[in-house]
Design a protein around this motif. Structure first.
Motif, PDB file in Angstrom:
ATOM      1  N   MET A  94     -26.107  19.594 -15.640  1.00 12.18           N
ATOM      2  CA  MET A  94     -25.765  18.437 -14.833  1.00 12.18           C
ATOM      3  C   MET A  94     -24.250  18.213 -14.817  1.00 12.18           C
ATOM      4  SD  MET A  94     -27.218  16.097 -12.964  1.00 12.18           S
ATOM      5  CE  MET A  94     -27.753  14.442 -12.815  1.00 12.18           C
ATOM      6  N   ASP A  95     -23.594  18.359 -15.968  1.00  9.85           N
ATOM      7  CA  ASP A  95     -22.146  18.176 -16.020  1.00  9.85           C
ATOM      8  C   ASP A  95     -21.424  19.207 -15.159  1.00  9.85           C
ATOM      9  OD1 ASP A  95     -22.315  15.986 -17.691  1.00  9.85           O
ATOM     10  OD2 ASP A  95     -22.098  17.163 -19.531  1.00  9.85           O
ATOM     11  N   ASP A  96     -21.935  20.438 -15.133  1.00  8.38           N
ATOM     12  CA  ASP A  96     -21.346  21.474 -14.274  1.00  8.38           C
ATOM     13  C   ASP A  96     -21.482  21.092 -12.804  1.00  8.38           C
ATOM     14  OD1 ASP A  96     -20.617  23.029 -16.438  1.00  8.38           O
ATOM     15  OD2 ASP A  96     -22.395  24.314 -16.315  1.00  8.38           O
ATOM     16  N   GLU A  97     -22.622  20.521 -12.463  1.00 12.30           N
ATOM     17  CA  GLU A  97     -22.861  20.116 -11.085  1.00 12.30           C
ATOM     18  C   GLU A  97     -21.884  19.006 -10.684  1.00 12.30           C
ATOM     19  OE1 GLU A  97     -26.730  19.114  -8.412  1.00 12.30           O
ATOM     20  OE2 GLU A  97     -26.555  17.993 -10.288  1.00 12.30           O
ATOM     21  N   ILE A  98     -21.686  18.040 -11.546  1.00 12.32           N
ATOM     22  CA  ILE A  98     -20.758  16.940 -11.273  1.00 12.32           C
ATOM     23  C   ILE A  98     -19.329  17.474 -11.187  1.00 12.32           C
ATOM     24  CG2 ILE A  98     -19.733  14.830 -12.228  1.00 12.32           C
ATOM     25  CD1 ILE A  98     -22.572  14.131 -13.229  1.00 12.32           C
ATOM     26  N   ALA A  99     -18.973  18.384 -12.066  1.00 16.71           N
ATOM     27  CA  ALA A  99     -17.634  18.977 -12.018  1.00 16.71           C
ATOM     28  C   ALA A  99     -17.419  19.736 -10.711  1.00 16.71           C
ATOM     29  CB  ALA A  99     -17.429  19.905 -13.215  1.00 16.71           C
ATOM     30  N   GLU A 100     -18.458  20.427 -10.258  1.00 16.02           N
ATOM     31  CA  GLU A 100     -18.349  21.159  -8.995  1.00 16.02           C
ATOM     32  C   GLU A 100     -18.187  20.185  -7.823  1.00 16.02           C
ATOM     33  OE1 GLU A 100     -20.810  24.394  -6.274  1.00 16.02           O
ATOM     34  OE2 GLU A 100     -21.576  23.858  -8.244  1.00 16.02           O
ATOM     35  N   LEU A 101     -18.960  19.104  -7.828  1.00 10.60           N
ATOM     36  CA  LEU A 101     -18.833  18.096  -6.769  1.00 10.60           C
ATOM     37  C   LEU A 101     -17.456  17.432  -6.802  1.00 10.60           C
ATOM     38  CD1 LEU A 101     -22.343  16.386  -6.887  1.00 10.60           C
ATOM     39  CD2 LEU A 101     -21.431  17.829  -5.052  1.00 10.60           C
ATOM     40  N   ASP A 102     -16.973  17.136  -8.001  1.00 12.53           N
ATOM     41  CA  ASP A 102     -15.630  16.560  -8.140  1.00 12.53           C
ATOM     42  C   ASP A 102     -14.576  17.498  -7.571  1.00 12.53           C
ATOM     43  OD1 ASP A 102     -16.643  14.286  -9.362  1.00 12.53           O
ATOM     44  OD2 ASP A 102     -16.059  14.904 -11.396  1.00 12.53           O
ATOM     45  N   SER A 103     -14.742  18.777  -7.842  1.00  8.96           N
ATOM     46  CA  SER A 103     -13.807  19.779  -7.340  1.00  8.96           C
ATOM     47  C   SER A 103     -13.848  19.855  -5.810  1.00  8.96           C
ATOM     48  CB  SER A 103     -14.137  21.139  -7.955  1.00  8.96           C
ATOM     49  OG  SER A 103     -13.302  22.134  -7.433  1.00  8.96           O
ATOM     50  N   MET A 104     -15.043  19.832  -5.245  1.00  3.63           N
ATOM     51  CA  MET A 104     -15.182  19.871  -3.784  1.00  3.63           C
ATOM     52  C   MET A 104     -14.609  18.614  -3.147  1.00  3.63           C
ATOM     53  SD  MET A 104     -18.929  21.407  -3.088  1.00  3.63           S
ATOM     54  CE  MET A 104     -19.464  22.913  -3.864  1.00  3.63           C
ATOM     55  N   GLN A 105     -14.842  17.477  -3.784  1.00  5.65           N
ATOM     56  CA  GLN A 105     -14.302  16.223  -3.261  1.00  5.65           C
ATOM     57  C   GLN A 105     -12.770  16.252  -3.296  1.00  5.65           C
ATOM     58  OE1 GLN A 105     -14.648  12.596  -5.629  1.00  5.65           O
ATOM     59  NE2 GLN A 105     -15.460  11.561  -3.798  1.00  5.65           N
ATOM     60  N   ALA A 106     -12.213  16.737  -4.394  1.00 11.95           N
ATOM     61  CA  ALA A 106     -10.752  16.833  -4.512  1.00 11.95           C
ATOM     62  C   ALA A 106     -10.179  17.794  -3.480  1.00 11.95           C
ATOM     63  CB  ALA A 106     -10.375  17.266  -5.924  1.00 11.95           C
ATOM     64  N   ALA A 107     -10.864  18.910  -3.251  1.00 17.89           N
ATOM     65  CA  ALA A 107     -10.406  19.879  -2.248  1.00 17.89           C
ATOM     66  C   ALA A 107     -10.442  19.253  -0.859  1.00 17.89           C
ATOM     67  CB  ALA A 107     -11.277  21.138  -2.298  1.00 17.89           C
TER      68      ALA A 107
END
Length: 77
Positions: free
Chosen positions: A1-14
């Motif tokens: 779950m933390d990996d998923e949130i980190a990936e979403l955070d990264s996409m949002q930042a991009a």
């Protein structure tokens, strides 16, 4: 779950970074549209339009990627 949130955070930042690039491109085009135009100035203005269009397309791509990831997360598709 933390990996998923980190990936979403990264996409949002991009996505947000692409939006900022697009805003800068719009401002550059606006700046060039506000001067007395010589042939060289018109060429710069036209190139600024192409750069703005390219930046917009990058925003749309980043947005689609982020939205797709959110759909997978929330709706499992």
């Amino acid at each position: 779950m933390d990996d998923e949130i980190a990936e979403l955070d990264s996409m949002q930042a991009a996505y947000k970074a692409r939006v900022e690039e697009w805003i800068a491109a719009i401002r550059k085009e606006e700046e060039l549209a506000s001067v007395n135009h010589s042939v060289a100035d018109v060429d710069k203005w036209e190139q600024a339009h192409f750069a703005e269009d390219e930046a917009r397309n990058k925003v749309l791509d980043a947005k689609a990627e982020y939205e797709d990831a959110l759909r997978r997360k929330f709706f499992d598709f």
